[in-house]
Design a protein around this motif. Structure first.
Motif, PDB file in Angstrom:
ATOM      1  N   LYS A   1       0.926  -1.203  -0.178  1.00  0.00           N
ATOM      2  CA  LYS A   1      -0.071  -0.048   0.031  1.00  0.00           C
ATOM      3  C   LYS A   1       0.920   1.325   0.022  1.00  0.00           C
ATOM      4  CE  LYS A   1      -4.010  -1.867   2.367  1.00  0.00           C
ATOM      5  NZ  LYS A   1      -4.920  -2.033   1.387  1.00  0.00           N
ATOM      6  N   SER A   2       2.150   1.025   0.634  1.00  0.00           N
ATOM      7  CA  SER A   2       2.855   2.279   0.632  1.00  0.00           C
ATOM      8  C   SER A   2       4.300   1.925   0.794  1.00  0.00           C
ATOM      9  CB  SER A   2       2.521   3.144   2.145  1.00  0.00           C
ATOM     10  OG  SER A   2       3.250   4.172   2.287  1.00  0.00           O
TER      11      SER A   2
ATOM     12  N   ILE B   1      -1.093   7.425  -0.263  1.00  0.00           N
ATOM     13  CA  ILE B   1      -2.684   7.780  -0.309  1.00  0.00           C
ATOM     14  C   ILE B   1      -3.179   8.057   0.954  1.00  0.00           C
ATOM     15  CG2 ILE B   1      -3.120   6.919  -2.654  1.00  0.00           C
ATOM     16  CD1 ILE B   1      -4.491   4.777  -1.272  1.00  0.00           C
TER      17      ILE B   1
ATOM     18  N   THR C   1      -3.187   5.919   3.737  1.00  0.00           N
ATOM     19  CA  THR C   1      -4.043   4.703   4.153  1.00  0.00           C
ATOM     20  C   THR C   1      -4.234   4.953   5.683  1.00  0.00           C
ATOM     21  OG1 THR C   1      -3.151   3.570   2.322  1.00  0.00           O
ATOM     22  CG2 THR C   1      -3.958   2.415   3.967  1.00  0.00           C
TER      23      THR C   1
ATOM     24  N   ASP D   1      -8.481  -1.482   5.636  1.00  0.00           N
ATOM     25  CA  ASP D   1      -8.885  -1.864   4.020  1.00  0.00           C
ATOM     26  C   ASP D   1      -9.862  -0.702   3.596  1.00  0.00           C
ATOM     27  OD1 ASP D   1      -8.568  -3.138   1.562  1.00  0.00           O
ATOM     28  OD2 ASP D   1     -10.478  -4.550   1.941  1.00  0.00           O
TER      29      ASP D   1
ATOM     30  N   LYS E   1      -8.943   2.653  -3.236  1.00  0.00           N
ATOM     31  CA  LYS E   1      -7.578   2.954  -3.313  1.00  0.00           C
ATOM     32  C   LYS E   1      -7.517   4.709  -3.861  1.00  0.00           C
ATOM     33  CE  LYS E   1      -6.346  -1.058  -2.128  1.00  0.00           C
ATOM     34  NZ  LYS E   1      -7.508  -1.428  -1.920  1.00  0.00           N
ATOM     35  N   TYR E   2      -8.083   5.508  -3.227  1.00  0.00           N
ATOM     36  CA  TYR E   2      -7.988   6.925  -3.403  1.00  0.00           C
ATOM     37  C   TYR E   2      -7.661   7.509  -2.014  1.00  0.00           C
ATOM     38  CZ  TYR E   2     -13.039   6.831  -2.408  1.00  0.00           C
ATOM     39  OH  TYR E   2     -14.101   6.571  -1.993  1.00  0.00           O
ATOM     40  N   ARG E   3      -7.071   8.939  -2.185  1.00  0.00           N
ATOM     41  CA  ARG E   3      -6.561   9.631  -1.123  1.00  0.00           C
ATOM     42  C   ARG E   3      -7.369   9.753  -0.058  1.00  0.00           C
ATOM     43  NH1 ARG E   3      -2.358  12.880   0.034  1.00  0.00           N
ATOM     44  NH2 ARG E   3      -2.711  14.601   1.283  1.00  0.00           N
TER      45      ARG E   3
ATOM     46  N   SER F   1     -12.428  11.541   2.553  1.00  0.00           N
ATOM     47  CA  SER F   1     -11.579  11.446   1.160  1.00  0.00           C
ATOM     48  C   SER F   1     -11.475  12.378   0.471  1.00  0.00           C
ATOM     49  CB  SER F   1     -12.091   9.966   0.381  1.00  0.00           C
ATOM     50  OG  SER F   1     -13.094  10.481  -0.306  1.00  0.00           O
TER      51      SER F   1
END
Length: 372
Positions: free
Chosen positions: A125-126, A180, A182, A197, A200-202, A217
């Motif tokens: 993820k990062s 993003i 997370t 979970d 998948k956006y910021r 978000s």
């Protein structure tokens, strides 16, 4: 006559309830008895304006603070914060991360401290390497650039607490991290951070409200953090604001009301400067939005901290119906110089801090409510 140093603790504690934070600190320096009283919490402290946490003075190795009430700087030696980047503030505690991506949670004035596990930076993820690839090459190892180790400290965008650790040992820390932002959480006793979970956006802000964490978000979607059966984000409430327009979005608990705040900016001679705010109340039960045009006698304090509000009628030098803001450096900005007060009555912006340019490596100045 009773000597001042021998006054009973209940009387001394009552006196401290009228003192602003710096005076409580001075009060505790008088003698052993007064110092023990200064640490008691029999009475709530006098209302005060938040302080700004600034950079570390590299020559004397002291952390700089700015008292808004006194318009005065303090340089305080806090060994635990030396060489660390501040990435969050809640209930008077600071989150700080070092170049090894390990963090601490600390009350900078009592030195109470929690060691945090390494932040979840190297996973699918990062990845810091991915972040580095997106940075212009002249930012790296240049005269004003970042080294790889320094960039690692920027892995955490924001960190907050569910409760004051002094009140509850079962508190939860929540961070937004990585490319993003997370969400991930940690509780005392956990050996690692648990990643939540989600889409998948910021993500742009996180808050704790009436027993739950919420995340907003960049798509103006409000999410509830659900812990069971597995940690995930669930969309709740109406879609908020206009997608893609604000520079930054904030969430806060304002006297039991959830507020969503949009920050609008413009490019002025190559610098991103704040020009206004919108305040909206998302009512989750009614699935409706209510726009707020004023906050009466209150002032809001926004930045990388857990958002703070203060009743200006109880605190000297606090501008009512105002939004105090600090710059939020996201990623690898050159410098930070966007600080001010937005007046919700006349929509004008004024300054509260004369020196506006900060070195890039310290990140954003951050609001802190000092406690002992």
């Amino acid at each position: 006559m009773v000597a001042w140093s021998d006054m009973t603790q209940d009387v001394l504690a009552h006196i401290t309830s009228f003192l602003p934070f710096p005076d409580i600190y001075r009060f505790g320096a008088v003698c052993k008895n007064w110092r023990s009283v200064s640490k008691l919490r029999w009475h709530p402290p006098a209302p005060l304006l938040p302080w700004l946490v600034l950079e570390e003075d590299s020559e004397i190795k002291k952390r700089k603070f700015y008292s808004l009430l006194e318009a005065k700087h303090y340089s305080i030696e806090i060994l635990e914060l030396q060489g660390r980047y501040i990435c969050g503030s809640s209930y008077g505690w600071l989150f700080a991360v070092d170049k090894n991506i390990t963090g601490i949670l600390i009350n900078p004035f009592t030195r109470e401290c929690y060691e945090l596990p390494p932040f979840p930076s190297y996973n699918e993820k990062s990845n810091v390497t991915t972040l580095l690839e997106k940075v212009p090459s002249d930012y790296i190892d240049g005269p004003r650039g970042y080294t790889f180790e320094e960039m690692q400290t920027l892995i955490v965008f924001k960190a907050i607490l569910s409760h004051d650790p002094r009140d509850r040992s079962d508190f939860t820390a929540m961070i937004l991290f990585g490319e993003i932002n997370t969400p991930a959480f940690w509780k005392p006793g956990d050996s690692s951070w648990t990643v939540v979970d989600g889409p998948k956006y910021r993500m742009e802000d996180v808050m704790y409200f009436k027993g739950n964490f919420y995340v907003i978000s960049s798509m103006n979607v409000l999410h509830l953090v659900e812990f069971e059966p597995g940690p995930k984000l669930t969309e709740v409430g109406p879609r908020i604001g206009k997608e893609g327009c604000p520079e930054q979005r904030y969430l806060m608990d304002f006297n039991g009301n959830m507020l969503f705040i949009e920050r609008y900016c413009e490019d002025v001679e190559g610098l991103t400067i704040t020009v206004g705010f919108n305040v909206i109340e998302p009512n989750l039960e009614e699935n409706r939005l209510y726009e707020w045009f004023d906050i009466d006698d209150y002032a809001l304090f926004l930045g990388r901290n857990s958002s703070i509000f203060v009743n200006s009628s109880h605190v000297a030098k606090c501008k009512k119906n105002g939004i105090y803001f600090t710059d939020v450096i996201d990623g690898f900005a050159d410098r930070c110089q966007d600080l001010g007060i937005f007046n919700m009555t006349d929509k004008k912006i004024s300054t509260f801090y004369s020196v506006k340019v900060f070195p890039p490596r310290i990140g954003s100045p951050i609001w802190l409510t000092p406690i002992l």
